[in-house]
Design a protein around this motif. Structure first.
Motif, short mmCIF file in Angstrom:
data_model
loop_
_atom_site.label_atom_id
_atom_site.label_comp_id
_atom_site.label_asym_id
_atom_site.label_seq_id
_atom_site.Cartn_x
_atom_site.Cartn_y
_atom_site.Cartn_z
N ASN A 103 3.90 -8.27 -1.42
CA ASN A 103 4.05 -8.75 -0.04
C ASN A 103 5.27 -8.12 0.62
OD1 ASN A 103 5.44 -10.53 -2.04
ND2 ASN A 103 6.29 -11.46 -0.19
N ASN A 104 6.24 -7.66 -0.18
CA ASN A 104 7.43 -7.01 0.38
C ASN A 104 7.10 -5.68 1.06
OD1 ASN A 104 8.91 -9.10 -0.68
ND2 ASN A 104 9.76 -7.95 -2.40
N LEU A 105 5.94 -5.13 0.75
CA LEU A 105 5.54 -3.86 1.37
C LEU A 105 5.07 -4.06 2.81
CD1 LEU A 105 3.57 -2.41 -1.68
CD2 LEU A 105 5.81 -1.65 -0.87
N GLY A 106 4.65 -5.28 3.13
CA GLY A 106 4.23 -5.58 4.49
C GLY A 106 3.00 -4.82 4.94
N GLU A 107 2.10 -4.50 4.02
CA GLU A 107 0.91 -3.72 4.34
C GLU A 107 -0.34 -4.36 3.75
OE1 GLU A 107 0.80 -0.97 6.12
OE2 GLU A 107 2.92 -0.37 6.25
N LYS A 108 -1.49 -3.94 4.29
CA LYS A 108 -2.77 -4.24 3.67
C LYS A 108 -3.47 -2.91 3.38
CE LYS A 108 -3.63 -8.99 4.94
NZ LYS A 108 -4.69 -9.99 5.25
N TYR A 109 -4.29 -2.91 2.36
CA TYR A 109 -4.82 -1.65 1.84
C TYR A 109 -6.34 -1.65 1.80
CZ TYR A 109 0.03 -1.16 0.52
OH TYR A 109 1.40 -1.08 0.57
N ASP A 110 -6.88 -0.43 1.83
CA ASP A 110 -8.34 -0.27 1.69
C ASP A 110 -8.76 -0.41 0.24
OD1 ASP A 110 -8.75 0.47 4.49
OD2 ASP A 110 -7.77 2.37 3.97
N LEU A 111 -7.87 -0.02 -0.67
CA LEU A 111 -8.19 -0.10 -2.10
C LEU A 111 -6.90 -0.34 -2.87
CD1 LEU A 111 -10.67 2.08 -4.10
CD2 LEU A 111 -8.37 1.73 -5.02
N ILE A 112 -6.95 -1.24 -3.81
CA ILE A 112 -5.83 -1.49 -4.73
C ILE A 112 -6.32 -1.18 -6.14
CG2 ILE A 112 -4.28 -3.21 -5.74
CD1 ILE A 112 -4.17 -4.60 -3.04
N TYR A 113 -5.55 -0.35 -6.83
CA TYR A 113 -5.91 0.09 -8.18
C TYR A 113 -4.83 -0.34 -9.16
CZ TYR A 113 -5.87 3.45 -12.07
OH TYR A 113 -5.81 4.02 -13.32
#
Length: 271
Positions: A103-113
Motif C-alpha cells: 500500500n506504500n506504493l500508492g498504485e494499482k496494477y494490471d498484474l501482480i506476480y
C-alpha cells in the motif's frame, strides 16, 4: 517493513537462485503468458530476488508497460538493479519493501506476480489480500508456491525425502506465529477466499538428474544452515546431510524429485 526473519542467509552479493530459475522459469513464463501477461501492462513483482523473472517480465510488457520490483532484502535488490542495467531496461523500478506494505506504493496494477515468497511469511493470507486490494478491476494475480512434501529421491536417501504434512481445516488456521511451509497446497483455496476468480492452476515438479543440477542443492543447504541449527539440527547432523548430498549428486543413477510447485492465476472481478 516487517521484522520477520528470512530463513536463508543473504550475503552482500545476494542469494543465488540459479537452480530455481533453471528448474521453474520455463513453466512459470508459459503460465504467465497463458494468464494474460502482455505488452503495456503495469506489473508488480513481489519478492523479486535476483531479478531474472523481473527482467523477463519487463521485456514482455515492453516500453509501454512498467514493472515495479520489490524485495525485503537490499542485497537482493542490488543484484536485480545490476541485471536491469546490464539488460538495458528502462521500464523497471525497484524498491526495498515487504509484501505486507505494498500500500506504500500508492498504485494499482494490471498484474501482480509472486513466486516462492508466501511460504516464508508468517501471515501469507494478509499478503494475498493485499494483492487483491492493489489490482485494478479485472487485474490478474499469478502466484506460485512450493509443495515441499512432494520431494522424493530414488535410490532413497535420508538427505532428501518427502513426507505427509499434518494439515488442519481452514477454520483452524492461524497466522502471525510462524511461517506456513504448506501454503502451496492451500493457495487455490486462499485465493478464492480472498475474492479471486480462478482462471488457471497447475503443478510442476522438476527432476534433477545431472550432477551439475544436484550439486546446486548445496547452495541452499549452506544458506539455510543457520536456521537449520536454530531449529535443533546439530552441526554433526548438518554435516552428515551435506556429505550425503555431495555423494548422491555424483551418483549418475540418482534422481531427485525437486519441490513441487503449485501455480495459480486469479482475476479480480470487475465491478
Amino acid at each position: 517493513m516487517t521484522d520477520e526473519k528470512y530463513d536463508f542467509d543473504i550475503g552482500e552479493e545476494g542469494l543465488s537462485y540459479d537452480l530455481l530459475d533453471e528448474s521453474y522459469n520455463t513453466s512459470t513464463q508459459k503460465f504467465l503468458l497463458d494468464a494474460g501477461l502482455k505488452q503495456g501492462m503495469k506489473v508488480l513483482d513481489v519478492g523479486c530476488g535476483a531479478g531474472v523473472m523481473t527482467s523477463w517480465i519487463a521485456k514482455q510488457v515492453g516500453k509501454d508497460g512498467h514493472v515495479t520490483a520489490i524485495d525485503n532484502s537490499p542485497e537482493q535488490l542490488s543484484v536485480t538493479q545490476k541485471r536491469i542495467k546490464n539488460d538495458k531496461l528502462s521500464n523497471v523500478t525497484t524498491k526495498t519493501l515487504s509484501a505486507y506494505d505494498i500500500n506504500n506504493l500508492g498504485e494499482k496494477y494490471d498484474l501482480i506476480y509472486c513466486r516462492f515468497l508466501l511460504h516464508h511469511l508468517h501471515s501469507p493470507r494478509k499478503a494475498i489480500k493485499a494483492y487483491y486490494d492493489h489490482l485494478v478491476d479485472g487485474g490478474i494475480y499469478v502466484g506460485e508456491e512450493g509443495i515441499i512434501s512432494h520431494m522424493f529421491a530414488y535410490p532413497p536417501t535420508f538427505a532428501w525425502q518427502g513426507y505427509m504434512p499434518n494439515l488442519v481445516p481452514p477454520a483452524q488456521e492461524t497466522e502471525g506465529t510462524g511461517r506456513d511451509g504448506y501454503i502451496g497446497m492451500k493457495l487455490f483455496y486462499e485465493c478464492k477466499n480472498s475474492g479471486f476468480e480462478i482462471i488457471n492452476c497447475g503443478l510442476n515438479q522438476p527432476i534433477l538428474w545431472k550432477e551439475s543440477q544436484k550439486m546446486k542443492l548445496l547452495e541452499a543447504l549452506n544458506a539455510f544452515k543457520q536456521t537449520d541449527l536454530e531449529q535443533g539440527t546439530t552441526e554433526e547432523e548438518w554435516q552428515k546431510k551435506y556429505d550425503e548430498t555431495v555423494r548422491f549428486s555424483k551418483d549418475d543413477n540418482q534422481i531427485i524429485g525437486f519441490y513441487g510447485s503449485f501455480q495459480v492465476a486469479g482475476v479480480k472481478p470487475k465491478r
